[in-house]
Enzyme design. Structure first.
Site, PDB file in Angstrom:
ATOM      1  N   HIS A  17       0.865  -1.191   0.000  1.00 48.78           N
ATOM      2  CA  HIS A  17       0.000   0.000   0.000  1.00 48.78           C
ATOM      3  C   HIS A  17       0.892   1.229   0.000  1.00 48.78           C
ATOM      4  O   HIS A  17       1.336   1.691   1.053  1.00 48.78           O
ATOM      5  CB  HIS A  17      -0.931  -0.028   1.223  1.00 48.78           C
ATOM      6  CG  HIS A  17      -1.957   1.071   1.239  1.00 48.78           C
ATOM      7  ND1 HIS A  17      -3.176   0.939   1.859  1.00 48.78           N
ATOM      8  CD2 HIS A  17      -1.950   2.331   0.722  1.00 48.78           C
ATOM      9  CE1 HIS A  17      -3.872   2.058   1.725  1.00 48.78           C
ATOM     10  NE2 HIS A  17      -3.135   2.926   1.046  1.00 48.78           N
ATOM     11  N   HIS A  19       1.376   4.909  -2.346  1.00 51.84           N
ATOM     12  CA  HIS A  19       1.045   5.806  -3.459  1.00 51.84           C
ATOM     13  C   HIS A  19       2.339   6.469  -3.895  1.00 51.84           C
ATOM     14  O   HIS A  19       2.957   7.192  -3.094  1.00 51.84           O
ATOM     15  CB  HIS A  19       0.045   6.870  -3.002  1.00 51.84           C
ATOM     16  CG  HIS A  19      -1.232   6.290  -2.459  1.00 51.84           C
ATOM     17  ND1 HIS A  19      -2.368   6.148  -3.214  1.00 51.84           N
ATOM     18  CD2 HIS A  19      -1.528   5.782  -1.222  1.00 51.84           C
ATOM     19  CE1 HIS A  19      -3.326   5.597  -2.480  1.00 51.84           C
ATOM     20  NE2 HIS A  19      -2.835   5.357  -1.263  1.00 51.84           N
ATOM     21  N   HIS A 197      -9.519   1.182  -1.598  1.00 51.18           N
ATOM     22  CA  HIS A 197      -9.490   1.753  -0.255  1.00 51.18           C
ATOM     23  C   HIS A 197     -10.916   1.663   0.300  1.00 51.18           C
ATOM     24  O   HIS A 197     -11.866   2.095  -0.360  1.00 51.18           O
ATOM     25  CB  HIS A 197      -9.086   3.225  -0.299  1.00 51.18           C
ATOM     26  CG  HIS A 197      -7.625   3.468  -0.514  1.00 51.18           C
ATOM     27  ND1 HIS A 197      -6.919   2.922  -1.543  1.00 51.18           N
ATOM     28  CD2 HIS A 197      -6.737   4.221   0.194  1.00 51.18           C
ATOM     29  CE1 HIS A 197      -5.654   3.331  -1.474  1.00 51.18           C
ATOM     30  NE2 HIS A 197      -5.509   4.124  -0.426  1.00 51.18           N
ATOM     31  N   GLU A 200     -11.391   3.267   5.691  1.00 53.35           N
ATOM     32  CA  GLU A 200     -10.383   4.156   6.288  1.00 53.35           C
ATOM     33  C   GLU A 200     -11.152   5.209   7.089  1.00 53.35           C
ATOM     34  O   GLU A 200     -11.040   5.271   8.305  1.00 53.35           O
ATOM     35  CB  GLU A 200      -9.525   4.797   5.183  1.00 53.35           C
ATOM     36  CG  GLU A 200      -8.448   5.758   5.699  1.00 53.35           C
ATOM     37  CD  GLU A 200      -7.686   6.462   4.572  1.00 53.35           C
ATOM     38  OE1 GLU A 200      -8.177   6.492   3.421  1.00 53.35           O
ATOM     39  OE2 GLU A 200      -6.578   6.995   4.852  1.00 53.35           O
ATOM     40  N   ASP A 278       1.739   3.917   2.941  1.00 53.85           N
ATOM     41  CA  ASP A 278       0.726   4.766   2.308  1.00 53.85           C
ATOM     42  C   ASP A 278       1.356   5.938   1.547  1.00 53.85           C
ATOM     43  O   ASP A 278       1.534   5.851   0.338  1.00 53.85           O
ATOM     44  CB  ASP A 278      -0.286   5.257   3.359  1.00 53.85           C
ATOM     45  CG  ASP A 278      -1.659   5.561   2.789  1.00 53.85           C
ATOM     46  OD1 ASP A 278      -1.855   5.372   1.581  1.00 53.85           O
ATOM     47  OD2 ASP A 278      -2.556   5.973   3.569  1.00 53.85           O
ATOM     48  N   ASP A 279       1.672   7.020   2.257  1.00 55.25           N
ATOM     49  CA  ASP A 279       2.273   8.214   1.649  1.00 55.25           C
ATOM     50  C   ASP A 279       3.429   8.665   2.548  1.00 55.25           C
ATOM     51  O   ASP A 279       3.291   9.613   3.317  1.00 55.25           O
ATOM     52  CB  ASP A 279       1.221   9.327   1.544  1.00 55.25           C
ATOM     53  CG  ASP A 279       0.040   8.916   0.697  1.00 55.25           C
ATOM     54  OD1 ASP A 279       0.149   8.952  -0.539  1.00 55.25           O
ATOM     55  OD2 ASP A 279      -0.993   8.514   1.277  1.00 55.25           O
TER      56      ASP A 279
HETATM   57  N1  HPA Z   1      -6.584   7.397   1.276  1.00 59.04           N
HETATM   58  C1  HPA Z   1      -7.260   7.733   0.184  1.00 59.04           C
HETATM   59  N2  HPA Z   1      -6.682   8.244  -0.882  1.00 59.04           N
HETATM   60  C2  HPA Z   1      -5.364   8.402  -0.875  1.00 59.04           C
HETATM   61  C3  HPA Z   1      -4.609   8.064   0.222  1.00 59.04           C
HETATM   62  C4  HPA Z   1      -5.251   7.525   1.352  1.00 59.04           C
HETATM   63  O1  HPA Z   1      -4.660   7.185   2.401  1.00 59.04           O
HETATM   64  N3  HPA Z   1      -3.324   8.355  -0.099  1.00 59.04           N
HETATM   65  C5  HPA Z   1      -3.315   8.841  -1.352  1.00 59.04           C
HETATM   66  N4  HPA Z   1      -4.554   8.878  -1.834  1.00 59.04           N
HETATM   67 ZN    ZN Z   2      -3.729   4.822   0.505  1.00 61.50          ZN
END
Ligand code: HPA
Ligand code: ZN
Length: 337
Positions: A17, A19, A197, A200, A278-279
């Protein structure tokens, strides 16, 4: 270094996971802004970091889309992706499944093939130089229309050899998976692997929809599935992997304290949970920092860390043969640590 930190750092891992646009470090953001003559509302690195104070997913997304505006050329996408791959190679990641958001670029007139070719160049170089294997997953931005997703899928069809899967990201609330049922059905027909996703910020209902209407094979995040006992046991029974992102959850206020993180609960309920970043540029850590933060907060044991490491390969899209080899390699290396 404690033994458990040593284990986290040295065990082979897959990241499932991630991006790629979320790996844009402030230094590179400024450098590319200068190179490409893009105006940013930040004068320096400190001002960029000041903007990284999020109270929810949307707060982050606004900054994330602004940041990616500096990415313009094939070389930019290559540099972005290769910097990430170098970083995780140093963290003993051996397999990556990377998301990219083409609509974040085509919407500002950057051609799809510029984005894809830059990322693919980096994956190829990492394969030869670092022996990192990879899968690329193209996400639809869920705040955009179904029609826009169909158009993006039509373009992706031409690059089927480079794109393994289809995902769904961006603003979850008010954009349920059901909005994309038909375009996911089309992607399934074309033979793409499917993820989304879900759970969340969105309710358990969105996780049901992702499973039943989109027919996804893996859930990105999935934290809120735990609110529904029947859903939780189903995900455990079917061994559908969850790609969990502890530092992201903290930064986006999905949890208010790392000690509240549901990761141990997930493992105890028999869920195939994995740890991911994630990021990482926006959330304060790459994969090892995610493992270490959640390990320390929950006092996870060596056995739990090993389970999480094995889960990362089990939940991956490696084929059966590659998976067996990756798990064997994992077990051999861990036995020596
Ligand atoms: N959630 C949803 N969209 C996203 C995320 C995330 O954590 N990171 C980059 N786009
Ligand atoms: Zn994500």
């Amino acid at each position: 270094m404690s033994t458990i930190t040593n284990l986290v750092k040295n065990m082979p891992k897959a990241e499932l996971h991630l991006h790629i646009e979320g790996t844009l470090e402030p230094e590179m953001m400024l450098q590319l802004a200068r190179r490409n003559n893009v105006k940013l509302p930040y004068a320096n690195i400190a001002e960029i970091c000041d903007a990284y104070n999020f109270t929810c997913l949307q707060d982050f997304l606004d900054v994330y889309y602004l940041g990616m505006s500096v990415l313009q050329t094939r070389e930019d996408f290559f540099e972005l992706a290769f910097a990430y791959l170098q970083k995780v190679h140093s963290q003993n990641v051996t397999h990556v499944e990377i998301f990219f958001d083409p609509q974040g670029h085509t919407e500002r007139s950057i051609p799809f093939d510029i984005v894809l070719s830059g990322i693919s160049d980096a994956l190829e170089k990492a394969r030869t130089e670092f022996k990192i294997t990879s899968r690329l997953i193209m996400c639809f931005l869920r705040h955009l229309s179904e029609e826009a997703a169909f158009e993006t899928l039509e373009t992706a069809e031409k690059y089927k050899d480079q794109i393994y899967g289809i995902g769904l990201d961006s603003s979850e609330n008010s954009n349920p998976p059901s909005k994309f049922e038909r375009v996911f059905a089309r992607a399934r027909k074309l033979g793409f692997a499917l993820v989304a996703h879900a759970g969340e910020e969105g309710p358990p209902q969105y996780v049901y929809e992702a499973l039943d209407q989109l027919c996804i094979q893996r859930i990105d995040h999935g934290n809120r599935a735990l609110e529904d006992a029947a859903l939780t046991s189903r995900i455990a029974r079917q061994q559908i992997a969850l790609t969990v992102c502890p530092l992201s959850n903290l930064k986006l206020a999905v949890i208010t304290d790392m000690r509240q993180h549901p990761l141990r609960q997930m493992l105890q309920k028999g869920l195939l949970a994995t740890v991911n970043s994630d990021d990482p540029s926006y959330f304060g850590g790459y994969i090892n920092e995610n493992y270490i933060a959640v390990q320390q907060a929950l006092d996870l044991t060596m056995a739990e860390i090993i389970q999480l490491g094995r889960n990362s390969f089990i939940g991956s899209f490696l084929d059966d043969h590659e998976k067996t080899a990756a798990l064997e390699n994992f077990d051999n290396i861990v036995a020596k640590l």
